[in-house]
Design a protein around this motif. Sequence first.
Motif, PDB file in Angstrom:
ATOM      1  N   LEU A  58      12.785   4.283  10.187  1.00  9.17           N
ATOM      2  CA  LEU A  58      12.703   4.146   8.736  1.00  9.17           C
ATOM      3  C   LEU A  58      12.949   2.663   8.479  1.00  9.17           C
ATOM      4  O   LEU A  58      13.753   2.038   9.180  1.00  9.17           O
ATOM      5  N   ASP A  59      12.286   2.109   7.471  1.00  6.98           N
ATOM      6  CA  ASP A  59      12.487   0.698   7.145  1.00  6.98           C
ATOM      7  C   ASP A  59      13.951   0.418   6.826  1.00  6.98           C
ATOM      8  O   ASP A  59      14.682   1.315   6.407  1.00  6.98           O
ATOM      9  N   THR A  87      14.800   1.743   3.523  1.00  8.45           N
ATOM     10  CA  THR A  87      14.505   3.160   3.276  1.00  8.45           C
ATOM     11  C   THR A  87      15.716   3.980   3.704  1.00  8.45           C
ATOM     12  O   THR A  87      16.294   3.728   4.764  1.00  8.45           O
ATOM     13  N   TYR A 104       8.579  12.268   1.523  1.00  7.11           N
ATOM     14  CA  TYR A 104       9.315  11.123   0.983  1.00  7.11           C
ATOM     15  C   TYR A 104       9.381  11.233  -0.535  1.00  7.11           C
ATOM     16  O   TYR A 104       8.476  11.786  -1.164  1.00  7.11           O
ATOM     17  N   ARG A 156       5.502   1.178   7.839  1.00  8.57           N
ATOM     18  CA  ARG A 156       5.598   0.965   6.379  1.00  8.57           C
ATOM     19  C   ARG A 156       4.489   1.701   5.620  1.00  8.57           C
ATOM     20  O   ARG A 156       3.988   1.233   4.604  1.00  8.57           O
ATOM     21  N   GLN A 157       4.138   2.855   6.125  1.00  7.85           N
ATOM     22  CA  GLN A 157       2.945   3.529   5.590  1.00  7.85           C
ATOM     23  C   GLN A 157       3.032   3.862   4.102  1.00  7.85           C
ATOM     24  O   GLN A 157       2.112   3.578   3.336  1.00  7.85           O
ATOM     25  N   VAL A 158       4.139   4.473   3.689  1.00  4.01           N
ATOM     26  CA  VAL A 158       4.236   4.903   2.290  1.00  4.01           C
ATOM     27  C   VAL A 158       4.222   3.684   1.378  1.00  4.01           C
ATOM     28  O   VAL A 158       3.525   3.642   0.356  1.00  4.01           O
ATOM     29  N   ARG A 159       4.976   2.670   1.759  1.00  3.39           N
ATOM     30  CA  ARG A 159       5.001   1.449   0.935  1.00  3.39           C
ATOM     31  C   ARG A 159       3.606   0.835   0.827  1.00  3.39           C
ATOM     32  O   ARG A 159       3.180   0.405  -0.256  1.00  3.39           O
ATOM     33  N   LEU A 217      12.827   4.061  -1.613  1.00  2.00           N
ATOM     34  CA  LEU A 217      12.172   5.090  -0.807  1.00  2.00           C
ATOM     35  C   LEU A 217      13.196   5.872   0.014  1.00  2.00           C
ATOM     36  O   LEU A 217      14.113   5.291   0.591  1.00  2.00           O
TER      37      LEU A 217
END
Length: 239
Positions: A101-102, A105, A132, A188-191, A204
Motif C-alpha cells: 500500500l502506498d 494509503t 478501496y 498506485r493504481q487507484v490514485r 485512500l
Amino acid sequence: MERLQKVIAHAGVASRRKAEELILQGKVKVNGKVVKELGVKVSPSDKVEVNDIPIEKEEPVYFLFYKPRGVLSSVSDDKNRKVVTDFFPDIKQRIYPVGRLDYDTSGLLLLTNDGEFANLLMHPRNEIEKVYVAKTKGIPSKEKLKSLEKGIKLEDGVTAPAKTKLLSFDKRKQTAIIEITIHEGRNRQVRRMFEAIGHPVLKLKRERYGFLTLKGLKTGDIRELTPHEVKQLRALAQK
Ligand code: URA
C-alpha cells in the motif's frame, strides 16, 4: 519433498535466488554431502547445512495488519521512515508485506514469511478483489465513474473492469467519497485511475482484500489469520 532452494529460503537464510547461488557455489550440504545442482528435493528428515551451519525451519506465519497512513510497505528504509515491520517487534520470523500500500494509503495489508503464499496471492492471474474507499477532489460525474468501470487508459495499459459506488459527497468542500473495487494490483493504481478522470485522490484506504475486512481492528492493529482463512485465501487465488 521440497526443492532445496525453497527449503533454504523458508528457513529465512536467504531469498530463493540467493539460495540457488549458494547451492551453485557449493556452500550447501544435504546429509553431509555437498549438493551443487539445482532441483534436488529434500524431505523434512534431511539435514541441510549452509556454510556448515544447520538450517532451522521457520514456522510460516500470516498476519492481517491495519496499516496507518505514513508507513512504508517495506521491511527497512534507508531514510529511516516508519516501515510496516516496525509494528511487529516481537515477531522473530522474517515477515514481509504481500504487495504494497502506498506510504499515504491506510488499510488492510497482509504480512507473511511464506514466499509461496505471497507469490500466489500477488500473481496477476489470481484476481483477488480489493475494495478501496477514496476521497476525491471534486465530485466525479456518473459518466466519469462509468469510464473507470469500463477500464481506463493509464501509461501501463488499460485497466481491467472495476466497480464504483459514490458513497457521499460534499458540495461545499467539493469532495466525494467513492468505493472502488479492482482486481489488479498495479503500482498506485487507484490514485492513477482517479487522476485519469481529473479527480485526484486526497485520501485512500483499503477496506477489503478478498473476503478479509478490517472488522474489529483500529489503525495500527494486527491479528493473526486463522488456518482456515489461510486455506480460503489459497483456494481463492487458485480458482
Ligand atoms: N492503489 C493506490 O493508488 N494506492 C495503494 O496504496 C493501493 C492501490
